[in-house]
Design an enzyme around this catalytic site. Structure first.
Site, PDB file in Angstrom:
ATOM      1  N   HIS A 133      40.148  -3.023  22.154  1.00 36.02           N
ATOM      2  CA  HIS A 133      40.594  -3.061  23.548  1.00 36.02           C
ATOM      3  C   HIS A 133      39.420  -3.104  24.519  1.00 36.02           C
ATOM      4  CE1 HIS A 133      39.408   1.127  24.269  1.00 36.02           C
ATOM      5  NE2 HIS A 133      39.906   1.397  23.070  1.00 36.02           N
ATOM      6  N   ARG A 138      47.751  -2.388  24.624  1.00 36.15           N
ATOM      7  CA  ARG A 138      48.868  -3.221  25.086  1.00 36.15           C
ATOM      8  C   ARG A 138      48.434  -4.135  26.232  1.00 36.15           C
ATOM      9  NH1 ARG A 138      52.267   0.736  25.704  1.00 36.15           N
ATOM     10  NH2 ARG A 138      52.267   0.789  27.985  1.00 36.15           N
ATOM     11  N   GLU A 164      44.736   4.426  17.536  1.00 40.81           N
ATOM     12  CA  GLU A 164      43.461   5.090  17.269  1.00 40.81           C
ATOM     13  C   GLU A 164      43.694   6.374  16.470  1.00 40.81           C
ATOM     14  OE1 GLU A 164      40.536   5.020  16.494  1.00 40.81           O
ATOM     15  OE2 GLU A 164      39.412   4.681  18.351  1.00 40.81           O
ATOM     16  N   MET A 168      37.445   3.155  16.393  1.00 38.34           N
ATOM     17  CA  MET A 168      37.384   3.843  15.105  1.00 38.34           C
ATOM     18  C   MET A 168      38.367   3.228  14.122  1.00 38.34           C
ATOM     19  SD  MET A 168      36.923   7.857  16.210  1.00 38.34           S
ATOM     20  CE  MET A 168      36.692   8.426  14.527  1.00 38.34           C
TER      21      MET A 168
END
Length: 215
Positions: free
Chosen positions: A9, A60, A82, A152
């Protein structure tokens, strides 16, 4: 051969504030929105057929911007979230007590069964991320999906595809709106199954990444 693009993102308010996000959420910054737009411009001619995203707000929104460039709709998959960081979510990194930092360090250093209270282990996240990736194998023939997830989460996915432990993601720099690609192949000579083609490409981004500035 199935090609799957992996995108982290865009930059968020909490990224900039060095605040632990986990499965809590914060909005994209103006720079984060621009990063997502730059991803869209990079991938719009690659024949992307599906945009699949974590259901958290930051992924999103990133996915919506990319999907608009590709002429796709967005499908949400909570398995792409995440890591659940438990009681440390929403905390600033420099506010952690010594005990709290020991929980975080045990988790990211790969201590067996390491987890933050009320949180998730690296191996649990690795399992659900692989399930989400494997679901792409059921898409129609000639599909070319793009997944929008988290730093991550994607780092763990790429690390485990390479046969490394989940915590090896600490050695893999996936900056905001970086692009990676994994392919699923059947080959008598090379490794069959998922292979990593590229990881962490930021050549499409115009500005210096936040984590470069904060090192």
């Amino acid at each position: 051969m199935l090609q799957v693009y992996l995108v982290r993102h865009g930059e968020t308010l909490w990224n900039a504030a060095r605040r632990i996000q986990g499965q809590s959420d914060s909005a994209l910054t103006e720079k984060g929105e621009q990063q997502a737009y730059q991803v869209g411009q990079r991938v719009r001619d690659l024949g992307i057929t599906h945009v699949i995203a974590s259901d958290l707000g930051r992924t999103r929104r990133t996915a919506e911007i990319i999907a608009d460039a590709c002429g796709c709709s967005v499908v949400l998959d909570p398995r792409l979230r995440e890591l659940n960081m438990g009681v440390l979510e929403q905390r600033k990194l420099d506010s952690l007590s010594a005990e709290e930092e020991s929980w975080r360090k045990a988790l990211v250093d790969g201590t067996e069964n390491g987890r933050i209270p009320q949180g998730e282990s690296m191996s649990e996240m690795a399992q659900r991320m692989r399930q989400a990736l494997d679901a792409c194998l059921s898409l129609p023939e000639n599909s070319r999906p793009l997944i929008v997830s988290h730093g991550m989460a994607l780092g763990v996915l790429v690390s485990t595809i390479l046969g490394l432990p989940a915590n090896a993601e600490r050695r893999l720099r996936l900056r905001n709106c970086s692009i990676s690609r994994v392919d699923h192949q059947q080959s008598p000579w090379l490794a069959s199954g998922w292979v990593v083609e590229t990881a962490g490409d930021v050549s499409h981004l115009e500005d210096t990444a936040l984590d470069e500035l904060q090192r």
